[in-house]
Design a protein around this motif. Structure first.
Motif, PDB file in Angstrom:
ATOM      1  N   HIS A   1       0.951  -1.303   0.019  1.00 22.72           N
ATOM      2  CA  HIS A   1      -0.093   0.042   0.094  1.00 22.72           C
ATOM      3  C   HIS A   1       0.935   1.103   0.009  1.00 22.72           C
ATOM      4  O   HIS A   1       2.214   1.235   0.527  1.00 22.72           O
TER       5      HIS A   1
ATOM      6  N   GLU B   1       0.757   3.856   1.751  1.00 23.37           N
ATOM      7  CA  GLU B   1       1.341   4.368   2.889  1.00 23.37           C
ATOM      8  C   GLU B   1       2.694   3.693   3.368  1.00 23.37           C
ATOM      9  O   GLU B   1       3.614   4.183   3.990  1.00 23.37           O
TER      10      GLU B   1
ATOM     11  N   CYS C   1      -6.579   2.306   4.758  1.00 23.49           N
ATOM     12  CA  CYS C   1      -7.200   0.900   5.338  1.00 23.49           C
ATOM     13  C   CYS C   1      -6.670   0.506   6.708  1.00 23.49           C
ATOM     14  O   CYS C   1      -5.851   1.087   7.220  1.00 23.49           O
TER      15      CYS C   1
ATOM     16  N   CYS D   1      -3.234  -0.427   7.242  1.00 21.57           N
ATOM     17  CA  CYS D   1      -2.138   0.777   7.084  1.00 21.57           C
ATOM     18  C   CYS D   1      -2.275   1.625   8.389  1.00 21.57           C
ATOM     19  O   CYS D   1      -1.152   1.959   8.740  1.00 21.57           O
TER      20      CYS D   1
HETATM   21 ZN    ZN Z   1      -3.481   0.109   3.215  1.00 21.31          ZN
END
Ligand code: ZN
Ligand code: THU
Length: 134
Positions: A57, A59, A91, A94
């Motif tokens: 992801h 992040e 999410c 994350c």
């Molecule tokens: Zn995420």
């Protein structure tokens, strides 16, 4: 750097995302104060989708990028995200990951073509697992 510039930077970063599966290119910007090392600025992250391994992801990519470049996480003052469809916060995975580095009041600026959600890490995941008693 004002919020609008951070959002523009996140949107620009998203161009470099590798998202052949979802076609959702996410961009992330960590804003970093100069701190004791004297190097402030911004660090980018993008999502990376692969076959047979976990998707990275944006992040997580941004934190990995900053650490690799020698930045200290306590000099990071905010995270800005660009989602190409609509604004949404990071999410749960994350948020859990970010909670290893940042406190509950850490600002999250989540932008998309429909607007901006300004929130905090603690608001998104108030009971992040800390591995110790609260
Ligand atoms: Zn995420
Ligand atoms: N994605 C992120 O980069 N960050 C999040 O916190 C949520 C989802 C990416 C993963 C995937 O490549 C794409 O968005 C669609 O889910």
């Amino acid at each position: 750097m004002i919020q609008e510039s951070l959002i523009t930077a996140a949107k620009l970063a998203s161009i470099n995302a590798y998202a052949p599966k979802s076609n959702i290119q996410v961009g992330c910007i960590l804003k970093i104060e100069p701190g004791e090392q004297g190097k402030g600025g911004i660090i980018t992250g993008v999502n990376i989708e692969t076959h047979g391994t976990d998707t990275v992801h944006a992040e997580v990519c941004a934190v990995a990028h900053a650490l690799t470049r020698g930045y200290r996480m306590h000099d990071v003052v905010s995270l800005t995200l660009w989602f190409p469809k609509y604004a949404q916060p990071p999410c749960g995975a994350c948020c859990q990951f970010l909670s290893n580095f940042f406190k509950d009041d850490f600002p999250l600026i989540c932008a998309g073509p429909d607007g901006v959600i300004e929130t905090t890490l603690g608001e998104c995941l108030p009971y992040a697992y800390k591995g110790r008693k609260r």
